[in-house]
Design an enzyme around this catalytic site. Structure first.
Site, PDB file in Angstrom:
ATOM      1  N   HIS A  80       0.956  -1.376  -0.159  1.00  0.00           N
ATOM      2  CA  HIS A  80      -0.095  -0.024  -0.389  1.00  0.00           C
ATOM      3  C   HIS A  80       0.777   1.134  -0.054  1.00  0.00           C
ATOM      4  O   HIS A  80       1.072   1.597   0.930  1.00  0.00           O
ATOM      5  CB  HIS A  80      -1.088  -0.354   1.177  1.00  0.00           C
ATOM      6  CG  HIS A  80      -2.045  -1.398   1.303  1.00  0.00           C
ATOM      7  ND1 HIS A  80      -3.282  -1.038   0.757  1.00  0.00           N
ATOM      8  CD2 HIS A  80      -1.723  -2.528   1.687  1.00  0.00           C
ATOM      9  CE1 HIS A  80      -3.398  -2.215   0.184  1.00  0.00           C
ATOM     10  NE2 HIS A  80      -2.849  -2.981   1.045  1.00  0.00           N
ATOM     11  N   PHE A 137       0.530   4.314  -0.608  1.00  0.00           N
ATOM     12  CA  PHE A 137       0.466   5.468   0.132  1.00  0.00           C
ATOM     13  C   PHE A 137       0.101   5.163   1.692  1.00  0.00           C
ATOM     14  O   PHE A 137       0.687   6.046   2.305  1.00  0.00           O
ATOM     15  CB  PHE A 137      -0.816   5.745  -0.518  1.00  0.00           C
ATOM     16  CG  PHE A 137      -1.555   7.188   0.525  1.00  0.00           C
ATOM     17  CD1 PHE A 137      -1.144   8.439   0.570  1.00  0.00           C
ATOM     18  CD2 PHE A 137      -3.136   6.424   0.688  1.00  0.00           C
ATOM     19  CE1 PHE A 137      -1.512   8.865   1.255  1.00  0.00           C
ATOM     20  CE2 PHE A 137      -3.207   7.968   1.723  1.00  0.00           C
ATOM     21  CZ  PHE A 137      -2.589   9.053   1.864  1.00  0.00           C
ATOM     22  N   TRP A 138      -0.792   4.031   1.365  1.00  0.00           N
ATOM     23  CA  TRP A 138      -1.039   3.978   3.537  1.00  0.00           C
ATOM     24  C   TRP A 138       0.308   3.630   4.442  1.00  0.00           C
ATOM     25  O   TRP A 138      -0.091   3.373   5.288  1.00  0.00           O
ATOM     26  CB  TRP A 138      -2.378   2.662   3.467  1.00  0.00           C
ATOM     27  CG  TRP A 138      -3.596   3.511   2.806  1.00  0.00           C
ATOM     28  CD1 TRP A 138      -4.154   3.527   2.102  1.00  0.00           C
ATOM     29  CD2 TRP A 138      -4.492   4.693   3.794  1.00  0.00           C
ATOM     30  NE1 TRP A 138      -5.464   4.232   1.849  1.00  0.00           N
ATOM     31  CE2 TRP A 138      -5.268   5.024   3.065  1.00  0.00           C
ATOM     32  CE3 TRP A 138      -4.308   5.298   4.898  1.00  0.00           C
ATOM     33  CZ2 TRP A 138      -6.643   6.940   2.984  1.00  0.00           C
ATOM     34  CZ3 TRP A 138      -5.047   6.382   5.328  1.00  0.00           C
ATOM     35  CH2 TRP A 138      -5.424   6.429   4.939  1.00  0.00           C
ATOM     36  N   CYS A 163     -14.806  10.297  -3.424  1.00  0.00           N
ATOM     37  CA  CYS A 163     -14.842  10.002  -4.886  1.00  0.00           C
ATOM     38  C   CYS A 163     -14.532  10.709  -5.778  1.00  0.00           C
ATOM     39  O   CYS A 163     -13.747  12.000  -5.771  1.00  0.00           O
ATOM     40  CB  CYS A 163     -16.732   9.928  -5.412  1.00  0.00           C
ATOM     41  SG  CYS A 163     -17.691  10.045  -6.299  1.00  0.00           S
ATOM     42  N   SER A 192      -7.531   5.310 -11.206  1.00  0.00           N
ATOM     43  CA  SER A 192      -6.623   4.869 -11.024  1.00  0.00           C
ATOM     44  C   SER A 192      -5.319   5.921 -11.153  1.00  0.00           C
ATOM     45  O   SER A 192      -4.011   5.552 -12.255  1.00  0.00           O
ATOM     46  CB  SER A 192      -6.193   3.107 -12.081  1.00  0.00           C
ATOM     47  OG  SER A 192      -6.931   2.972 -11.327  1.00  0.00           O
ATOM     48  N   ALA A 230      -6.780   9.669  -5.492  1.00  0.00           N
ATOM     49  CA  ALA A 230      -7.468  10.061  -4.069  1.00  0.00           C
ATOM     50  C   ALA A 230      -6.467  10.119  -3.435  1.00  0.00           C
ATOM     51  O   ALA A 230      -6.542  10.589  -1.780  1.00  0.00           O
ATOM     52  CB  ALA A 230      -7.717   8.330  -4.003  1.00  0.00           C
ATOM     53  N   LEU A 240     -22.352   7.447   8.441  1.00  0.00           N
ATOM     54  CA  LEU A 240     -23.061   7.518   7.103  1.00  0.00           C
ATOM     55  C   LEU A 240     -23.017   7.269   5.567  1.00  0.00           C
ATOM     56  O   LEU A 240     -21.548   7.421   5.383  1.00  0.00           O
ATOM     57  CB  LEU A 240     -23.797   8.566   7.038  1.00  0.00           C
ATOM     58  CG  LEU A 240     -24.516   9.412   8.025  1.00  0.00           C
ATOM     59  CD1 LEU A 240     -24.879  11.187   8.179  1.00  0.00           C
ATOM     60  CD2 LEU A 240     -25.552   8.632   8.632  1.00  0.00           C
TER      61      LEU A 240
END
Ligand SMILES: CCCCCCCCCCCCCC(=O)SCCNC(=O)CCNC(=O)[C@H](O)C(C)(C)COP(=O)(O)OP(=O)(O)OC[C@H]1O[C@@H](n2cnc3c(N)ncnc32)[C@H](O)[C@@H]1OP(=O)(O)O
Length: 434
Positions: A48, A50-51, A185, A192, A196, A434
């Site tokens: 990952h 980024f993460w 979104c 890709s 994000a 939510l």
């Protein structure tokens, strides 16, 4: 069903008629499956990119109980927080979305309606209404600067979105001010391209500018590292439509008329004193809810302003009911659900699935099973097609008996910059996002 977990509804209409009391609980199964999935992913060398750079629990640390619980990184002085927005690819620009503006709200609505979460089979897509978005994005103390869009510079078309709203969330004994991050979104045509991570870094920067250093979010995808994993369950209210649109299937040895009979509900609620929540109920509901939520490992720290915002009924957005003792008028029980329709994609006969989502429920006198049956009855009266609930809080105690069937995907809960030593069971979660 277009849950954020990518689930497609009730696999078998009859599934919930075969309870197996000796089977491991759904929550145990979820955690085992997750650990297995993570191991497989690591074995494949999946990274990952980024993460791995973010202050979140990392897969390599799963099971390391020596790490302390709490913030992963300390706050930095606000003056050291980057003052300018992150760079976007040249064709795009940031926009702060003024959700009060009818025009802006419509742009956000259109982006999400066409590009937000779908189920794995691309049959359904969440269709949050404009009123819902205004409600979700303007809780007490909200920051306009946390409603972030990306536009194409030349055409001004909105092509990406992410939001945060402030919330006090208790993790075990610590109440932490966090951002709840939602509505990430990216337009289908721009997927890709690593947009994000830029969106996430930008919302993080703007949250930091308000001196807030933690966040909570949910996603259907597995990222480093869930603090809990839960599952959606679905209760058919309009089984014929659900079957017609492919949300659920006719069970083996079931006919349509037997299925309709199986899910039939009484015309009116059964609990004496069951009524809609009203503004004057806010203090009593706050007391009831605070007491109830105190038993869970992770839960919101609601005050009266929060309850007024999140739980006072709002037409087509949130419904709340309570039980007031006919003798003493004391408020003893509470239930609520929010309205989140899904677009039905490519069906000639139907365009919208009307879904109610279980929100916060408290039972002290009325058995939870009876309270939730009344919630199903009012949802049916309001013409919902399906009533969805996660297996969080004490929901497992009524799901099977009230004929909910398990969905086929998972919903993962995450905390940003807050480590917990061990994942919590779904039944220890007192938080619904939510
Ligand atoms: C202190 C304050 C902190 C505040 C921030 C707290 C964190 C908030 C986090 C956000 C909470 C959001 C809560 C919700 O709203 S969950 C709902 C998410 N939205 C959708 O599913 C709608 C449909 N899908 C899309 O619009 C796109 O596919 C999205 C936008 C989801 C990804 O766009 P795209 O497909 O074009 O990918 P990319 O090339 O740009 O980027 C790829 C990277 O992005 C990572 N990725 C993919 N999906 C998610 C996801 N749902 N949460 C977090 N990260 C996600 C992915 O693992 C990879 O990173 P890494 O694996 O390489 O490392």
């Amino acid at each position: 069903m277009a849950d954020r977990n990518g689930s497609t509804g009730v696999p078998e209409e009859t599934q919930n008629l075969m309870p197996n009391e000796n089977a491991p609980s759904e929550s145990d199964v979820s955690l085992d499956l997750l650990a297995q999935k993570v191991q497989e992913s690591l074995a494949l060398g999946n990274r990952h990119k980024f993460w791995e750079t973010q202050p979140v629990g990392q897969f390599k640390d799963i099971g390391d109980t020596s790490l302390p619980e709490g913030p992963i990184e300390p706050p930095t002085p606000i003056s050291e927080v980057k003052q300018e927005p992150y760079n976007l690819p040249n064709l795009y620009e940031w926009v702060t979305c003024d959700i009060d503006s009818e025009e802006m709200c419509a742009e956000v609505y259109n982006l999400l309606t066409n590009n937000y979460v779908e189920d794995d089979e691309n049959m359904f897509r969440f269709n949050y209404s404009k009123e819902f978005l205004r409600w979700a994005l303007r809780p007490p103390g909200y920051f306009k600067s946390w409603h972030i869009g990306v536009r194409v510079k030349s055409s001004k078309k909105l092509v990406a979105f992410i939001t945060g709203v402030p919330a006090r969330i208790r993790v075990r004994d610590n109440v932490v001010t966090m951002a709840e991050v939602n509505f990430l979104c990216v337009h289908k045509k721009l997927r890709s391209k690593r947009l994000a991570p830029v969106m996430i870094k930008e919302v993080t920067r703007r949250v930091h500018l308000e001196n807030i250093w933690q966040a909570a979010y949910t996603a259907g995808v597995v990222l480093p590292t869930p603090v809990s994993t839960c599952q959606y369950w679905h209760r058919s209210l309009n089984p014929k439509k659900l079957i017609d649109v492919g949300f659920s299937r006719l069970g083996a040895r079931m006919t349509m008329s037997r299925t309709i009979k199986l899910y039939k509900l009484p015309e009116s609620t059964v609990t004496p004193g069951f009524r809609k929540m009203e503004p004057h109920d806010v203090p009593a509901v706050t007391r009831l809810l605070r007491e109830y939520l105190s038993q869970f490992a992770i839960a919101p720290d609601f005050d009266e302003n929060d309850v007024e915002h999140w739980l006072l009924p709002k037409e087509n957005v949130v419904d709340s009911f309570l039980v007031a003792s006919p003798e003493t008028h004391e408020i003893t029980d509470f239930c609520s659900f929010y309205t989140l329709p899904s677009s039905i994609l490519g069906n000639p006969n139907y365009s919208t699935l009307k879904a109610a989502y279980s929100y916060y429920n408290v039972s002290t006198k009325t058995p939870l099973l009876q309270l939730m049956n009344d919630a199903l009855i009012v949802a049916k009266q309001k013409d919902f097609d399906v009533f969805n609930a996660l297996d969080v809080m004490q929901n497992e105690s009524f799901l099977k008996e009230l004929k909910f069937g398990p969905g086929d995907g998972k919903l993962h809960y995450y905390l940003y910059n807050y480590r917990i030593r061990q994942a919590v069971l779904a039944s220890e979660l007192g938080l619904v996002l939510l």
